[in-house]
Design an enzyme around this catalytic site. Structure first.
Site, PDB file in Angstrom:
ATOM      1  CG  HIS A  60      -0.241  -0.071   2.539  1.00 56.15           C
ATOM      2  ND1 HIS A  60      -0.706  -0.822   3.594  1.00 56.15           N
ATOM      3  CD2 HIS A  60       0.899   0.522   2.996  1.00 56.15           C
ATOM      4  CE1 HIS A  60       0.100  -0.679   4.631  1.00 56.15           C
ATOM      5  NE2 HIS A  60       1.088   0.137   4.297  1.00 56.15           N
ATOM      6  CG  HIS A 113       0.544   3.916   7.879  1.00 61.19           C
ATOM      7  ND1 HIS A 113      -0.468   3.161   7.354  1.00 61.19           N
ATOM      8  CD2 HIS A 113       1.695   3.269   7.554  1.00 61.19           C
ATOM      9  CE1 HIS A 113       0.037   2.109   6.725  1.00 61.19           C
ATOM     10  NE2 HIS A 113       1.335   2.151   6.837  1.00 61.19           N
ATOM     11  CG  HIS A 142       8.246  -1.789   4.032  1.00 62.53           C
ATOM     12  ND1 HIS A 142       7.343  -2.789   4.279  1.00 62.53           N
ATOM     13  CD2 HIS A 142       7.568  -0.626   4.293  1.00 62.53           C
ATOM     14  CE1 HIS A 142       6.184  -2.266   4.654  1.00 62.53           C
ATOM     15  NE2 HIS A 142       6.291  -0.966   4.685  1.00 62.53           N
ATOM     16  CD  GLU A 181       2.884  -1.821   6.473  1.00 62.75           C
ATOM     17  OE1 GLU A 181       2.829  -0.644   6.868  1.00 62.75           O
ATOM     18  OE2 GLU A 181       3.113  -2.109   5.279  1.00 62.75           O
TER      19      GLU A 181
HETATM   20  C1  DHB Z   1       6.342   3.120   2.367  1.00 64.95           C
HETATM   21  C2  DHB Z   1       5.773   1.870   2.604  1.00 64.95           C
HETATM   22  C3  DHB Z   1       4.672   1.759   3.466  1.00 64.95           C
HETATM   23  O1  DHB Z   1       4.067   0.565   3.781  1.00 64.95           O
HETATM   24  C4  DHB Z   1       4.136   2.891   4.060  1.00 64.95           C
HETATM   25  O2  DHB Z   1       3.036   2.748   4.826  1.00 64.95           O
HETATM   26  C5  DHB Z   1       4.708   4.130   3.841  1.00 64.95           C
HETATM   27  C6  DHB Z   1       5.818   4.256   2.989  1.00 64.95           C
HETATM   28  C7  DHB Z   1       7.507   3.290   1.432  1.00 64.95           C
HETATM   29  O3  DHB Z   1       8.143   2.305   1.032  1.00 64.95           O
HETATM   30  O4  DHB Z   1       7.772   4.439   1.044  1.00 64.95           O
HETATM   31 FE    FE Z   2       2.625   0.880   5.494  1.00 62.84          FE
END
Ligand code: DHB
Ligand code: FE
Length: 278
Positions: A12, A59, A192, A239
């Site tokens: 997302h 978030h 990530h 996540e």
């Molecule tokens: C990014 C990924 C995410 O899941 C998020 O909520 C905000 C930013 C990113 O990779 O930039």
């Molecule tokens: Fe996210």
């Protein structure tokens, strides 16, 4: 009785929303990511979903670190979106289905999940970006039940508890009095990490393990503690808990209809997985 048509799980990343807003989805950086979606949309159109249970994490828009429910379920007639700081345009409000939300809430509380019930709820990019990807022309015909999982502030719910929570939601959906076609949309991940020494961390090996396990062995993922998940997937890679909840919602045996994995989009290993019941 309602029918769970399957699940679409997707990253997302807010930059996806920005790419849509800027009209650059055909550019070389974006094309391999966006090209995965037309087949998913074809699959979806044929299955005619009425309702989407969106399993995501907030978030800092509707909840902040001072008040963070482990599990929260929306029970509103509509859900507005706002930009919580990424600069992406808010989307048109999405319709809710409060009666179904309450049926889910009744079931999960009976199954001893103490959820936060939200009769007002703002939804952020984690809910709206996947809707934009699945319904680029707009989603006025769709009603949603937003299910927010705390993947942000420790202690996080365990993967085992997430799977059981999803199964409880699935029980409520199957027992629901109205004949509805229900899609599960899980959002976030895959690996990530946005901050700290490991910013930019990706783990394709663990992502592949997760994608494989999610098809028919989600319980394999329940052997990892949340700290192990953070270690293996990165702090925001937690996540994946949303995907585990979503797999619990669908339940039963599944077939993988399609998968796309592309790294990186922004800081994230971007993935799409469509599953349907067999
Ligand atoms: C990014 C990924 C995410 O899941 C998020 O909520 C905000 C930013 C990113 O990779 O930039
Ligand atoms: Fe996210």
């Amino acid at each position: 009785m309602s029918n769970i048509i399957g699940s679409v799980s997707t990253s997302h990343i807010p930059a996806i929303g920005a790419a849509i807003a800027r009209g650059v989805t055909e550019e070389a950086y974006w094309k391999p990511f966006f090209d995965a979606f037309p087949p998913a949309r074809t699959w979806l159109t044929a299955r005619k979903p009425d309702v989407v249970v969106v399993v995501y994490n907030d978030h800092g828009l509707n909840f902040f670190l001072d008040k963070m429910p482990t599990f929260a379920i929306g029970a509103a007639a509509e859900y507005r979106s706002e930009d919580e700081g990424w600069g992406i345009p808010p989307q048109k409000a999405t319709r809710g289905i409060p009666e179904l939300s309450w049926a889910i809430i009744e079931q999960v509380v009976e199954d001893e999940f103490d959820v936060t019930t939200c009769q007002e709820m703002l939804v952020d990019h984690a809910c709206t970006v996947p809707l934009q990807l699945l319904w680029p022309e707009g989603w006025d015909d769709i009603r949603i039940v937003p299910v927010a999982i705390n993947t942000v502030q420790h202690p996080l719910p365990s993967a085992a508890r997430c799977l059981k929570f999803g199964q409880s939601i699935g029980k409520a959906l199957r027992a629901y009095k109205e004949d509805l076609n229900i899609l599960v949309a899980s959002t976030g991940g895959l690996s990530h990490q946005l901050e700290g020494e490991r910013a930019g961390f990706l783990n394709p090996h663990f992502d592949d393990l997760c994608l494989n396990a999610l098809i028919n062995k989600p319980e394999l993922l329940t052997k990892y503690t949340t700290h192990e998940i953070v270690e293996l997937a990165g702090s925001q890679g937690a996540e994946i808990l949303n995907w585990i909840v979503g797999r619990g919602v669908m339940g039963g045996e599944a077939r993988e209809v399609l998968r796309n994995y592309h790294i990186p989009i922004s800081n994230t290993a971007a993935a799409l997985q469509v599953l349907e019941p067999v």
